[in-house]
Enzyme design. Sequence first.
Site, PDB file in Angstrom:
ATOM      1  N   HIS A   1      37.569   3.944 -40.841  1.00 42.64           N
ATOM      2  CA  HIS A   1      36.783   4.138 -39.613  1.00 42.64           C
ATOM      3  C   HIS A   1      35.556   3.473 -39.316  1.00 42.64           C
ATOM      4  O   HIS A   1      34.913   2.581 -39.637  1.00 42.64           O
ATOM      5  CB  HIS A   1      36.083   6.216 -40.762  1.00 42.64           C
ATOM      6  CG  HIS A   1      35.227   4.967 -41.276  1.00 42.64           C
ATOM      7  ND1 HIS A   1      35.598   5.005 -42.477  1.00 42.64           N
ATOM      8  CD2 HIS A   1      33.690   5.327 -41.141  1.00 42.64           C
ATOM      9  CE1 HIS A   1      34.307   4.652 -43.216  1.00 42.64           C
ATOM     10  NE2 HIS A   1      33.178   4.868 -42.614  1.00 42.64           N
TER      11      HIS A   1
ATOM     12  N   HIS B   1      25.439   7.455 -35.891  1.00 43.24           N
ATOM     13  CA  HIS B   1      25.520   6.964 -37.137  1.00 43.24           C
ATOM     14  C   HIS B   1      24.604   7.142 -38.119  1.00 43.24           C
ATOM     15  O   HIS B   1      23.789   8.274 -38.791  1.00 43.24           O
ATOM     16  CB  HIS B   1      26.839   7.017 -38.273  1.00 43.24           C
ATOM     17  CG  HIS B   1      27.061   6.587 -39.624  1.00 43.24           C
ATOM     18  ND1 HIS B   1      27.105   8.384 -39.656  1.00 43.24           N
ATOM     19  CD2 HIS B   1      26.995   6.004 -40.478  1.00 43.24           C
ATOM     20  CE1 HIS B   1      26.849   7.999 -41.470  1.00 43.24           C
ATOM     21  NE2 HIS B   1      26.917   6.582 -41.344  1.00 43.24           N
TER      22      HIS B   1
END
Length: 207
Positions: free
Chosen positions: A51, A57
């Site tokens: 990923h 994030h």
Amino acid sequence: MKWIDISRTLRGGMPVWPGDTPFSFNLEWTKEQSGSVNVGKVVFSTHAGTHVDAPYHFSEAGKKVHELEPDIFVGKARVLHLPGYESIGAEELAAHDLTGVERLLIRTDSWEDPDRFPDSFCCLRPDAAPLLAEKGVKLLGIDVPSVDPIDSKELPAHHALCLSGIHILESVDLSRADAGDYELIALPLKLEGADGSPVRAILKKTA
């Protein structure tokens, strides 16, 4: 030369970050039920398997997945094989000529059992980021679940890479990729507002 699949298979029971959403796939409609097609439903974390971490994030001000430029994740790449280290930083990377390398994948071989989430793994020290940026790296991939240690809350390597303009690709399966130069395709899904995305990552050796 054939393409090498360096993605981890998304499947039920696959290891995920402790406490994160387990992966599941189910048929919501079967061909028998619908009369024409099978239609599945997937539930997974944005950090399932191989990923991309978007800057959002770990930073509220960071770009989200749909805002990332696709060309970051497609093009020439180099694989470095650096086994046996607890962490990798500027000292270890300075031993290699990375001038002009835009996409760097580091094979650490420190995730020994891919069917079990590791208790520990080789991580990246923050001082690697300025060195990589100086060489021209804009994407850093690694064959473990995170560039930072599993117990880190400050995520210094994530932040250092972001400040240096380097994007992050994690949990790459480099077990069949020898050190050398390749073409890489590792495009994230265009998920609006997302903090990360699984990718189908593939490599092809260049001459």
